[in-house]
Design a protein around this motif. Structure first.
Motif, mmCIF file in Angstrom:
data_model
loop_
_atom_site.group_PDB
_atom_site.id
_atom_site.type_symbol
_atom_site.label_atom_id
_atom_site.label_comp_id
_atom_site.label_asym_id
_atom_site.label_seq_id
_atom_site.Cartn_x
_atom_site.Cartn_y
_atom_site.Cartn_z
ATOM 1 N N GLU A 196 0.841 -1.186 0.000
ATOM 2 C CA GLU A 196 0.000 0.000 0.000
ATOM 3 C C GLU A 196 0.886 1.249 0.000
ATOM 4 O OE1 GLU A 196 -4.169 -1.075 2.186
ATOM 5 O OE2 GLU A 196 -2.456 -0.655 3.486
ATOM 6 N N VAL A 197 0.540 2.207 -0.844
ATOM 7 C CA VAL A 197 1.328 3.431 -0.950
ATOM 8 C C VAL A 197 0.399 4.634 -1.034
ATOM 9 C CG1 VAL A 197 3.334 2.358 -2.060
ATOM 10 C CG2 VAL A 197 1.439 3.212 -3.477
ATOM 11 N N ALA A 198 0.965 5.807 -0.750
ATOM 12 C CA ALA A 198 0.262 7.077 -0.963
ATOM 13 C C ALA A 198 0.916 7.755 -2.160
ATOM 14 C CB ALA A 198 0.356 7.959 0.271
ATOM 15 N N VAL A 199 0.119 8.118 -3.151
ATOM 16 C CA VAL A 199 0.620 8.674 -4.410
ATOM 17 C C VAL A 199 0.231 10.149 -4.476
ATOM 18 C CG1 VAL A 199 0.476 8.552 -6.919
ATOM 19 C CG2 VAL A 199 0.420 6.445 -5.560
ATOM 20 N N LYS A 200 1.250 11.006 -4.464
ATOM 21 C CA LYS A 200 1.051 12.450 -4.477
ATOM 22 C C LYS A 200 1.335 12.959 -5.885
ATOM 23 C CE LYS A 200 2.549 16.416 -1.667
ATOM 24 N NZ LYS A 200 3.507 16.792 -0.599
ATOM 25 N N ARG A 201 0.298 13.465 -6.542
ATOM 26 C CA ARG A 201 0.407 13.841 -7.962
ATOM 27 C C ARG A 201 0.354 15.356 -8.119
ATOM 28 N NH1 ARG A 201 -4.189 12.453 -12.561
ATOM 29 N NH2 ARG A 201 -2.839 12.516 -14.411
ATOM 30 N N LEU A 202 1.375 15.927 -8.763
ATOM 31 C CA LEU A 202 1.394 17.360 -9.007
ATOM 32 C C LEU A 202 0.273 17.735 -9.966
ATOM 33 C CD1 LEU A 202 2.709 20.165 -8.819
ATOM 34 C CD2 LEU A 202 4.163 19.527 -10.735
ATOM 35 N N SER A 203 -0.613 18.611 -9.492
ATOM 36 C CA SER A 203 -1.708 19.072 -10.337
ATOM 37 C C SER A 203 -1.214 20.172 -11.265
ATOM 38 C CB SER A 203 -2.844 19.613 -9.453
ATOM 39 O OG SER A 203 -3.791 20.311 -10.228
ATOM 40 N N LYS A 204 -1.722 20.182 -12.495
ATOM 41 C CA LYS A 204 -1.295 21.232 -13.431
ATOM 42 C C LYS A 204 -1.854 22.591 -13.017
ATOM 43 C CE LYS A 204 -4.928 20.800 -16.974
ATOM 44 N NZ LYS A 204 -5.179 20.557 -18.404
ATOM 45 N N ASN A 205 -2.855 22.602 -12.140
ATOM 46 C CA ASN A 205 -3.374 23.861 -11.605
ATOM 47 C C ASN A 205 -2.821 24.162 -10.225
ATOM 48 O OD1 ASN A 205 -5.078 24.303 -13.859
ATOM 49 N ND2 ASN A 205 -6.603 22.911 -13.013
ATOM 50 N N SER A 206 -1.749 23.435 -9.843
ATOM 51 C CA SER A 206 -1.207 23.561 -8.498
ATOM 52 C C SER A 206 -0.557 24.915 -8.281
ATOM 53 C CB SER A 206 -0.165 22.461 -8.255
ATOM 54 O OG SER A 206 0.530 22.686 -7.059
ATOM 55 N N GLY A 207 -0.715 25.443 -7.039
ATOM 56 C CA GLY A 207 -0.001 26.652 -6.661
ATOM 57 C C GLY A 207 1.466 26.374 -6.436
ATOM 58 N N GLN A 208 1.824 25.120 -6.233
ATOM 59 C CA GLN A 208 3.223 24.726 -6.122
ATOM 60 C C GLN A 208 3.634 24.113 -7.458
ATOM 61 O OE1 GLN A 208 4.188 22.619 -2.486
ATOM 62 N NE2 GLN A 208 2.255 23.236 -1.603
ATOM 63 N N GLY A 209 4.899 23.828 -7.618
ATOM 64 C CA GLY A 209 5.326 23.358 -8.924
ATOM 65 C C GLY A 209 6.585 22.542 -8.909
ATOM 66 N N VAL A 210 7.332 22.663 -9.995
ATOM 67 C CA VAL A 210 8.484 21.808 -10.227
ATOM 68 C C VAL A 210 9.548 21.986 -9.149
ATOM 69 C CG1 VAL A 210 10.337 21.294 -11.845
ATOM 70 C CG2 VAL A 210 8.052 21.803 -12.695
ATOM 71 N N ARG B 17 4.551 14.548 -12.673
ATOM 72 C CA ARG B 17 5.516 14.526 -11.577
ATOM 73 C C ARG B 17 4.790 13.971 -10.363
ATOM 74 N NH1 ARG B 17 7.108 18.460 -14.937
ATOM 75 N NH2 ARG B 17 9.359 18.715 -15.271
ATOM 76 N N ILE B 18 5.212 12.818 -9.916
ATOM 77 C CA ILE B 18 4.487 12.068 -8.893
ATOM 78 C C ILE B 18 5.461 11.591 -7.820
ATOM 79 C CG2 ILE B 18 3.087 9.998 -8.469
ATOM 80 C CD1 ILE B 18 2.139 10.217 -11.398
ATOM 81 N N LEU B 19 5.043 11.667 -6.565
ATOM 82 C CA LEU B 19 5.826 11.167 -5.439
ATOM 83 C C LEU B 19 5.096 9.975 -4.828
ATOM 84 C CD1 LEU B 19 6.676 14.606 -3.809
ATOM 85 C CD2 LEU B 19 8.244 13.160 -5.102
ATOM 86 N N ILE B 20 5.831 8.932 -4.479
ATOM 87 C CA ILE B 20 5.245 7.725 -3.889
ATOM 88 C C ILE B 20 5.781 7.572 -2.456
ATOM 89 C CG2 ILE B 20 5.024 5.212 -4.021
ATOM 90 C CD1 ILE B 20 5.827 7.150 -7.163
ATOM 91 N N TYR B 21 4.871 7.626 -1.486
ATOM 92 C CA TYR B 21 5.230 7.552 -0.074
ATOM 93 C C TYR B 21 4.725 6.253 0.550
ATOM 94 C CZ TYR B 21 5.834 12.648 -0.296
ATOM 95 O OH TYR B 21 6.227 13.917 -0.611
ATOM 96 N N GLU B 22 5.265 5.959 1.733
ATOM 97 C CA GLU B 22 4.681 4.892 2.531
ATOM 98 C C GLU B 22 3.270 5.331 2.939
ATOM 99 O OE1 GLU B 22 6.583 4.355 6.344
ATOM 100 O OE2 GLU B 22 7.368 6.391 6.331
ATOM 101 N N TYR B 23 2.366 4.397 2.987
ATOM 102 C CA TYR B 23 0.955 4.705 3.271
ATOM 103 C C TYR B 23 0.724 4.820 4.769
ATOM 104 C CZ TYR B 23 -4.118 4.113 3.565
ATOM 105 O OH TYR B 23 -5.442 4.278 3.859
ATOM 106 N N MET B 24 0.047 5.900 5.180
ATOM 107 C CA MET B 24 -0.287 6.125 6.588
ATOM 108 C C MET B 24 -1.793 5.900 6.784
ATOM 109 S SD MET B 24 2.481 7.085 8.267
ATOM 110 C CE MET B 24 3.336 5.831 7.322
ATOM 111 N N PRO B 25 -2.196 4.753 7.342
ATOM 112 C CA PRO B 25 -3.616 4.407 7.401
ATOM 113 C C PRO B 25 -4.441 5.297 8.321
ATOM 114 C CG PRO B 25 -2.302 2.809 8.619
ATOM 115 C CD PRO B 25 -1.343 3.686 7.892
#
Length: 516
Positions: free
Chosen positions: A221-235, A266-274
């Motif tokens: 199990e993982v947590a997938v953090k996906r950069l949104s193209k409308n994100s206020g944060q970026g590269v 641009r995606i980050l994969i973390y350990e999943y925190m239930p």
């Protein structure tokens, strides 16, 4: 009545007013500032969902930083590094945008996109390419020469176009992936793990973008953090998080398993925190009872140890800059893990503080010197920790808290209650059957020491841990906290007359204005 169209493309409808002997504006168009031609200048991109609305394309910087900070973007952007046409044949993909203006361009309707890329690569003057026809999956070749002007992000419900911008090799996704010290995941594997980024799999969302729960082919199990193209944060925030967390190893810091850099993703994969995040429990009337006092105190110590590692024991001295309840994740045993390092800053061995013109973070957790002057130090994180300690003990949010009698914030309320010897009254009601008196009082007192107005008065993280863990340790009396203010009863009545919760964005920018 008359219509006036000015040089910027703004249209006003005016009506003569006899009484005032002047023209009154009935309305003006466009309502969308990104519809103004060249709003962000050459090589800039406009998005109404971001603040500020203009930013330079990746690999570009403002021609005039002063004008850019004053929100005058028409000067546009230039490349941050010189483009060597012979060595670089890479392109960066912009997804779902309005295409640049057709100033210097060429169209070939018989080419496909692969041929279009090859043709553009051969010509050093070709700066971008795209399909000339987007119907039925796209066809034809459209190439731009020189600067690209008037690009904007298009809302997902409308059909934008994919545009490929010529970049130096070091700015293309393939090259940047080679420099990352993390396992690289294939986009197809991540899409499969999240059921093609299904809405039902979303477990959270922040300034970076949505976070999905995923199940890899290994059944992990993982947590997938996906950069949104409308994100206020970026590269830059993405790179910052990858570079930092890959080098950090501590039981109270979130584990980053890998990332994905493919096409525009641009995606980050973390350990999943239930057990989600700390705010999910302490600010909810029913769930707060699940966190008994001993577990809360353990969480406090875990957060403090994680910060001590960042400030003192890791290879780099790191200032988190966005420590808050929603960035404290809880594992299966409800052990805390500090997450979200997109805004973190690395300090050198000799650095004590730094100043930034762009203040980013979350209202309610920012220290006064950072919010007002942009001054960053380890004491900025100490202030944020102090806010957290008071929130954990009281079960109340600092942001939006207002006492019905004294009209001040949570920090001011806690300080006055401590000064009057009534600190136990701050306690979350659900803790009445589980709290330990000296631990609760110690938590409040250390929290107040951490949120003192001047950074030199606040303790270091090593002192914080010593004070929290030792019942016999003598503690100084806290001074007045930062942002302490009495509010008028009028403001309070207006604030409490509505049931709407107060929300704030994750970032605020301080702009220094210079006369032109």
């Amino acid at each position: 009545m008359r219509l006036v169209l000015d040089h910027s493309g703004s249209l006003e409808r005016l009506l003569w007013n006899d009484k005032n002997s002047g023209w009154a504006a009935l309305y003006s168009m466009p309502y969308d500032p990104c519809d103004i031609y060249g709003q962000c200048g050459a090589n800039g991109i406009c998005s109404v969902s971001k603040k500020p609305i203009c930013e330079c394309l990746e690999g570009f910087v403002p021609k005039s930083q002063k004008e850019w900070e004053a929100h005058n973007w028409t000067g546009g952007c230039m490349r941050s590094s010189q483009l060597d046409c012979q060595k670089s044949k890479g392109f960066m993909k912009l997804v779902g945008v309005k295409v640049p203006d057709l100033l210097e361009f060429q169209v070939n309707k018989s080419m496909n996109l692969t041929d279009c890329e090859a043709e553009c690569s051969k010509n050093c003057s070709c700066m971008a390419y795209s399909n000339s026809n987007i119907s039925q999956g796209g066809s034809g070749c459209l190439m731009w020469y020189g600067n690209v002007v008037d690009i904007r992000l298009v809302a997902e419900e409308y059909r934008g176009r994919d545009v490929y911008i010529r970049m130096p090799a070091t700015n293309t996704g393939q090259e940047s992936a080679e420099n990352i010290e993390l396992p690289l995941y294939d986009l197809a594997a991540i899409a499969a793990a999240t059921n093609n980024f299904c809405q039902e799999n979303i477990i959270g969302e922040g300034g970076f973008g949505p976070v999905y729960k995923g199940n890899l082919s290994t059944e992990e199990e993982v947590a997938v953090k996906r950069l949104s193209k409308n994100s206020g944060q970026g590269v830059e925030q993405f790179k910052n998080e990858v570079d930092l967390i890959a080098k950090l190893q501590h039981r109270n810091l979130i584990g980053l398993l890998g990332c994905c850099i493919q096409e525009q993703e641009r995606i980050l994969i973390y350990e999943y925190m239930p057990n989600k995040s700390l705010d999910y429990f302490i600010f909810d009337h029913q769930r707060s009872a699940l966190l008994r006092w001993q577990k809360r105190y353990d969480i406090v110590l875990g957060i403090a140890r994680g910060l001590l590692y960042l400030h003192q024991d890791s290879k780099f001295q790191i200032i988190h800059r966005d420590l808050k309840a929603s960035n404290i994740l809880l594992d299966r045993g409800l052990n805390p893990k500090i997450s979200d390092f997109g805004l973190a800053r690395i300090f050198g061995d000799d650095d004590r503080e730094a100043t930034t013109k762009r203040v980013v973070g979350t209202f309610g957790y920012m220290s006064p010197e950072y919010a007002i002057d942009g001054t960053i130090s380890i004491k900025s994180d100490v202030f944020s920790l102090g806010v957290l300690l008071l929130e954990i003990a009281s079960g109340k949010k600092n942001r939006g808290f207002c006492h019905t009698d004294r009209y001040h914030n949570l920090l001011g309320h806690a300080w006055l209650m401590w000064s009057e010897g009534r600190a136990l009254e701050l306690m979350d009601e659900c803790l009445k059957d589980s709290y330990v008196t000296w631990e609760l009082l110690r938590c409040v007192q250390v929290g107040l020491l951490c949120v003192q107005n001047f950074p030199e008065d606040r303790p270091t993280m090593s002192c914080v841990i010593f004070m929290l863990a030792n019942e016999e340790a003598m503690l100084p009396q806290p001074k007045q906290p930062g942002f302490f203010s009495e509010r008028s009863s009028t403001i309070n009545e207006n604030a409490t007359s509505t049931s709407k919760e107060i929300y704030t964005e994750n970032a605020v920018t301080i702009t220094m204005l210079d006369g032109r």
